[in-house]
Design an enzyme around this catalytic site. Structure first.
Site, PDB file in Angstrom:
ATOM      1  N   GLY A  98      35.983  39.565  34.167  1.00 43.02           N
ATOM      2  CA  GLY A  98      35.839  38.272  35.114  1.00 43.02           C
ATOM      3  C   GLY A  98      34.027  38.517  35.895  1.00 43.02           C
TER       4      GLY A  98
ATOM      5  N   ASP B  48      47.340  44.575  36.728  1.00 41.19           N
ATOM      6  CA  ASP B  48      45.856  44.676  36.387  1.00 41.19           C
ATOM      7  C   ASP B  48      45.141  45.244  37.310  1.00 41.19           C
ATOM      8  OD1 ASP B  48      47.000  41.960  37.757  1.00 41.19           O
ATOM      9  OD2 ASP B  48      44.117  41.697  37.952  1.00 41.19           O
TER      10      ASP B  48
HETATM   11  P1  AMP Z   1      40.404  40.688  41.597  1.00 41.61           P
HETATM   12  O1  AMP Z   1      41.644  39.756  42.389  1.00 41.61           O
HETATM   13  O2  AMP Z   1      39.543  40.918  42.283  1.00 41.61           O
HETATM   14  O3  AMP Z   1      41.884  41.703  41.339  1.00 41.61           O
HETATM   15  O4  AMP Z   1      40.342  39.357  40.424  1.00 41.61           O
HETATM   16  C1  AMP Z   1      41.545  39.592  39.359  1.00 41.61           C
HETATM   17  C2  AMP Z   1      40.990  38.556  37.980  1.00 41.61           C
HETATM   18  O5  AMP Z   1      40.251  37.645  38.386  1.00 41.61           O
HETATM   19  C3  AMP Z   1      40.381  39.496  37.290  1.00 41.61           C
HETATM   20  O6  AMP Z   1      40.481  38.626  35.892  1.00 41.61           O
HETATM   21  C4  AMP Z   1      38.739  39.222  37.585  1.00 41.61           C
HETATM   22  O7  AMP Z   1      37.978  39.414  36.989  1.00 41.61           O
HETATM   23  C5  AMP Z   1      38.968  37.789  38.049  1.00 41.61           C
HETATM   24  N1  AMP Z   1      37.724  37.113  39.230  1.00 41.61           N
HETATM   25  C6  AMP Z   1      37.898  37.409  40.569  1.00 41.61           C
HETATM   26  N2  AMP Z   1      36.776  36.984  40.703  1.00 41.61           N
HETATM   27  C7  AMP Z   1      35.771  36.011  40.173  1.00 41.61           C
HETATM   28  C8  AMP Z   1      34.340  35.442  39.853  1.00 41.61           C
HETATM   29  N3  AMP Z   1      33.558  35.607  41.348  1.00 41.61           N
HETATM   30  N4  AMP Z   1      34.119  35.423  39.275  1.00 41.61           N
HETATM   31  C9  AMP Z   1      34.950  35.599  37.796  1.00 41.61           C
HETATM   32  N5  AMP Z   1      36.049  35.945  37.905  1.00 41.61           N
HETATM   33  C10 AMP Z   1      36.623  36.787  38.463  1.00 41.61           C
HETATM   34 MG    MG Z   2      41.480  43.059  39.819  1.00 37.81          MG
END
Ligand code: AMP
Ligand code: MG
Length: 485
Positions: free
Chosen positions: A92, A252
């Site tokens: 994302g 993930d």
């Molecule tokens: P994470 O908690 O960083 O592992 O992210 C979990 C999911 O949320 C993944 O698909 C990330 O790409 C998405 N994600 C986290 N933060 C953002 C953001 N600021 N903008 C877009 N997608 C995000």
């Molecule tokens: Mg992640």
């Protein structure tokens, strides 16, 4: 050594096609500047370390410039978050820029985190803030230096681009390196969307690129799953041995390579606390320090489910059953070394558990305890350490048992060197990261760079760096780190 424009790309994942990732260009951030770069990571790419200070470097890793051979892609995956299946995750806010092919014949994924929105942003801004980018940078390189498998970090680029979290912050980008960005959640995505042909294509790709030796086995998928189980057993043993708490062990965020991956609200233990929860948003303590072992097992069973089209359930179950014994064996071995033992005795586990109970009661600093234990002859070391324990009689009883155990070791003169080689003096304590972040948010990157330098040699006492080897001040023990990043 190469200049930036001499890197060669071989984008194997991009060639899998649009069912696996989507072409997206990075969205640049304003007024990019180098916050910190890792020389060691630059060397992985054969890059001349001074290249980090060329203006092109900051432009390349902030989305302003791109190599002609790069093919930025957002990957699709899904995964179990806090035990619940989320059918659609994907990159994302990060892009796989491409795979760099090195002189040593290695491939490294260049993944730019914070590169802007993608089809998988789910309404969020696609950005990463400076503080979380610095945390991931420091952790990746610090874990690697401790001998804990991890994705690597090439650099953090700061900017003037505002982003909103709980308050206004500044966007940054982190360039992450890993031999692969395939997660457990990649296999889950193609399994739960019932696309067996694509699942097979992914499997064949992963086998050929990352587990080629498994192709020689009668059941390549089973051999690969076994390797993933083994690597995770080793990884989690190292996390537990060194007091590393990941914080968001969603499937993930689990790499098929068994490396530490996707850093969020992670922490190293300061005071020993088996129930420590580093993620302020983890109200149930699902990902608490001691839960990391059963959670890794749970995650491996989620992966097993996604591999059922390729492997019999019995074989998967039997292989998953190897996780705990393998973990226990690695962990016991690491902890014996941390205690200064070169041999194994049946009662070592009990000796260690008694120590943990005492440490927990007295809030003893986890990593410093082991370091100090090796600083001098054992008799003198335990006498000094005794002061840190509330129940002195109980500690004395433990110390007597420990000294008796040491006496059963073969005579050796290099105890301190041996113990110091496995017991770090410097760990990435949350408060140290926070001080560096506070300065960086004010535009001063010197502290991030210094802390990074100290942490690249965690086992060696470094002149003038005593402040980095202390217990945290009281404020530094209670920092609340949430998922917001
Ligand atoms: P994470 O908690 O960083 O592992 O992210 C979990 C999911 O949320 C993944 O698909 C990330 O790409 C998405 N994600 C986290 N933060 C953002 C953001 N600021 N903008 C877009 N997608 C995000
Ligand atoms: Mg992640």
């Amino acid at each position: 050594m190469k200049a930036l424009d001499e890197l060669t790309f071989d984008n194997r994942f991009a060639r899998l096609g649009d069912a696996f990732s989507t072409s997206v260009l990075p969205d640049p951030i304003e007024a990019p500047r180098l916050v910190v770069a890792s020389e060691a990571a630059m060397r992985l790419l054969d890059l001349e370390p001074t290249e980090a200070y060329s203006p092109v470097f900051a432009e390349l890793f902030s989305g302003h410039k791109l190599w002609g051979e790069a093919e930025p892609r957002a990957m699709v995956y899904s995964g179990h978050q806090f035990g619940h299946y989320n059918p659609r995750l994907g990159d994302g806010r990060g892009l796989l820029l491409g795979e760099v092919y090195t002189d040593a014949g290695e491939h490294w994924d260049l993944h730019l985190k914070g590169a802007g929105q993608t089809p998988w942003s789910r309404g969020a801004d696609g950005r990463a803030v400076l503080r979380s980018s610095i945390r991931e940078f420091l952790a990746s390189e610090a874990l690697y230096a401790l001998g804990i498998p991890s994705s690597r970090a090439l650099c953090v680029i700061g900017s003037d681009t505002p982003v909103w979290r709980e308050k206004q912050e500044r966007a940054a980008m982190l360039l992450r390196l890993a031999p692969s960005h395939v997660r457990f959640g990649h296999f889950e995505y193609f399994y739960y969307t019932k696309q067996p042909e694509l699942a097979k294509q992914l499997g064949e790709h992963v086998l050929a690129m990352h587990f080629p030796e498994c192709l020689e086995q009668p059941e390549p998928y089973l051999a690969m799953y076994r390797q993933i189980v083994e690597r995770n057993a080793q990884l989690i043993a190292k996390w537990q041995a060194y007091g590393f708490c990941h914080g968001v062990m969603n499937t993930d965020n689990m790499s098929i390579l068994g490396i530490t991956f996707d850093f969020g609200p992670f922490a190293f233990l300061d005071d020993f606390d088996a129930n420590f929860i580093c993620n302020h948003s983890d109200h149930e303590g699902r990902y608490s320090f001691s839960n990391q072992v059963p959670i890794a097992h749970w995650n491996l069973s989620a992966l097993a489910q996604a591999l059922t089209p390729f492997i019999s359930v019995e074989a998967l179950r039997e292989t998953l059953g190897l996780f705990l014994p393998l973990y226990e064996a690695h962990y016991a071995d690491l902890m014996r070394r941390r205690l200064g033992f070169t041999t194994a005795e049946d009662d070592d586990k009990q000796l260690l558990e008694r120590l943990f109970a005492l440490m927990q009661n007295s809030a003893v600093d986890y990593n410093l305890f082991f370091r100090r234990l090796g600083d001098e002859a054992a008799e003198a070391a335990v006498l000094k350490l005794r002061d840190d324990f509330i129940d002195r009689d109980a500690f004395d009883a433990w110390a007597t048992a420990y000294l008796a155990r040491l006496n059963r070791e073969p005579a050796s003169s290099d105890r301190t060197a041996r113990m110091h080689a496995v017991n770090p003096l410097y760990v990435l304590r949350n408060y140290l990261a926070q001080k560096a972040i506070d300065a960086a948010e004010d535009g001063d990157y010197e502290e991030v760079r210094r802390l990074h330098r100290v942490l690249t040699r965690p086992f060696e006492a470094q002149a003038g760096m005593e402040a980095y080897a202390q217990r945290p001040p009281e404020w530094g023990k209670h920092l609340e780190i949430s998922c917001s990043s």
